[in-house]
Design an enzyme around this catalytic site. Structure first.
Site, PDB file in Angstrom:
ATOM      1  N   LEU A 125       0.667  -6.308 -18.570  1.00 23.49           N
ATOM      2  CA  LEU A 125      -0.019  -6.544 -17.307  1.00 23.49           C
ATOM      3  C   LEU A 125      -0.431  -5.151 -16.841  1.00 23.49           C
ATOM      4  O   LEU A 125       0.300  -4.177 -17.070  1.00 23.49           O
ATOM      5  CB  LEU A 125       0.929  -7.171 -16.282  1.00 23.49           C
ATOM      6  CG  LEU A 125       1.340  -8.631 -16.514  1.00 23.49           C
ATOM      7  CD1 LEU A 125       2.277  -9.092 -15.410  1.00 23.49           C
ATOM      8  CD2 LEU A 125       0.113  -9.541 -16.579  1.00 23.49           C
ATOM      9  N   ASP A 126      -1.581  -5.045 -16.203  1.00 21.13           N
ATOM     10  CA  ASP A 126      -2.027  -3.747 -15.707  1.00 21.13           C
ATOM     11  C   ASP A 126      -1.011  -3.189 -14.703  1.00 21.13           C
ATOM     12  O   ASP A 126      -0.231  -3.943 -14.103  1.00 21.13           O
ATOM     13  CB  ASP A 126      -3.382  -3.874 -14.998  1.00 21.13           C
ATOM     14  CG  ASP A 126      -4.482  -4.284 -15.959  1.00 21.13           C
ATOM     15  OD1 ASP A 126      -4.325  -4.062 -17.177  1.00 21.13           O
ATOM     16  OD2 ASP A 126      -5.500  -4.832 -15.477  1.00 21.13           O
ATOM     17  N   LYS A 127      -1.091  -1.882 -14.500  1.00 15.24           N
ATOM     18  CA  LYS A 127      -0.152  -1.224 -13.577  1.00 15.24           C
ATOM     19  C   LYS A 127      -0.198  -1.863 -12.177  1.00 15.24           C
ATOM     20  O   LYS A 127       0.817  -2.008 -11.509  1.00 15.24           O
ATOM     21  CB  LYS A 127      -0.513   0.265 -13.508  1.00 15.24           C
ATOM     22  CG  LYS A 127       0.454   1.120 -12.755  1.00 15.24           C
ATOM     23  CD  LYS A 127       0.101   2.583 -12.945  1.00 15.24           C
ATOM     24  CE  LYS A 127       0.789   3.438 -11.906  1.00 15.24           C
ATOM     25  NZ  LYS A 127       0.375   4.842 -11.994  1.00 15.24           N
TER      26      LYS A 127
END
Ligand code: URA
Length: 243
Positions: free
Chosen positions: A104-106
């Protein structure tokens, strides 16, 4: 499964093999109700009951955790700059050397499966398996019925002109921002954000709420995690063969 007592107990996070050898000599270990002083004895995890200081130890090779990933933390096992999702785990869990299944993106929140079961991770991530992932999205601009149709057909991403597989877009509320649910069956880098860019919109908040049969436990606050239940594990292990 047949395994040495010291290996079984150290794999279960009790302590080092050396520590277990000492503990066995002290009489801390029982096998089927009798004290066992030889920690090199091989037991059968399906038939024998092993107790350590009176507590029955159930041997587990794999660990399956669900985390509600917070913002600002990266989905990796190590990072030179940022805190990782593994940094949020306790030592008992870290002992199993788990890793996040996919990224998952930051700045994305929500459901992240963390395990040391490489086969399951591979199956869930395999593009051939087409495991559904559903996200709650807040987008800056209005979302229309035409956007729903465009997602149904697959959109062309800017940059590499990749045409996505059909995706399901459900509008909860259209406005500024718009609230929706999106279900995709692939997992390209920044896919949801790029799909919204493709319809000239912009994701302002992204949260994954399900992956395959696994749903985010709403009682988990961001940054919290829990072990999967037996039922959740069983369902996950029967990953569909793709459609
Ligand atoms: N799609 C994105 O753009 N970001 C994520 O973190 C997951 C899916």
């Amino acid at each position: 499964m047949k395994i040495r007592i010291d290996k079984m107990l150290s794999n279960s996070g009790i302590g080092s093999r050396k520590q277990i050898k000492t503990d066995a000599r002290k009489g801390f270990i029982e096998v089927n109700g009798a004290i066992e002083k030889d920690s090199s004895r091989i037991i059968d995890t399906d038939r024998d009951t092993v107790k350590y200081m009176g507590e029955t130890i159930k041997y587990t090779q794999f660990i399956y955790l669900m985390m509600n990933k917070p913002r600002g933390v990266v989905s990796a096992t190590e990072d030179n700059y940022d805190k990782t999702v593994i940094d949020l785990l306790g030592n008992q869990e870290k002992f199993y050397k788990p890793f996040p299944v996919g990224r998952l993106d930051k700045d994305t929140e929500g459901l992240l499966l963390i395990t040391n079961d490489g086969r399951l991770a591979h199956d869930l991530l395999s593009p051939k398996k087409h495991v559904d992932k559903t996200y709650y999205v807040e987008a800056a601009e209005e979302v229309t019925k035409d956007d729903v149709k465009a997602f149904e057909k697959g959109v062309i991403l800017k940059g590499d002109n990749y045409k996505t597989l059909p995706a399901k877009l459900q509008i909860i509320e259209s406005g500024y921002p718009s609230l929706c649910l999106v279900t995709i069956r692939e997992g390209k880098f920044h896919q949801v954000k790029r799909m919204f860019n493709a319809i000239n919109n912009e994701v302002t908040y992204l949260q994954r709420i399900s992956m395959g049969t696994l749903n985010l436990d709403e009682s988990l606050k961001t940054g919290e995690y829990r072990h999967l239940t037996e039922d959740e594990i069983k369902l996950l292990l029967t990953v569909p063969s793709g459609h």
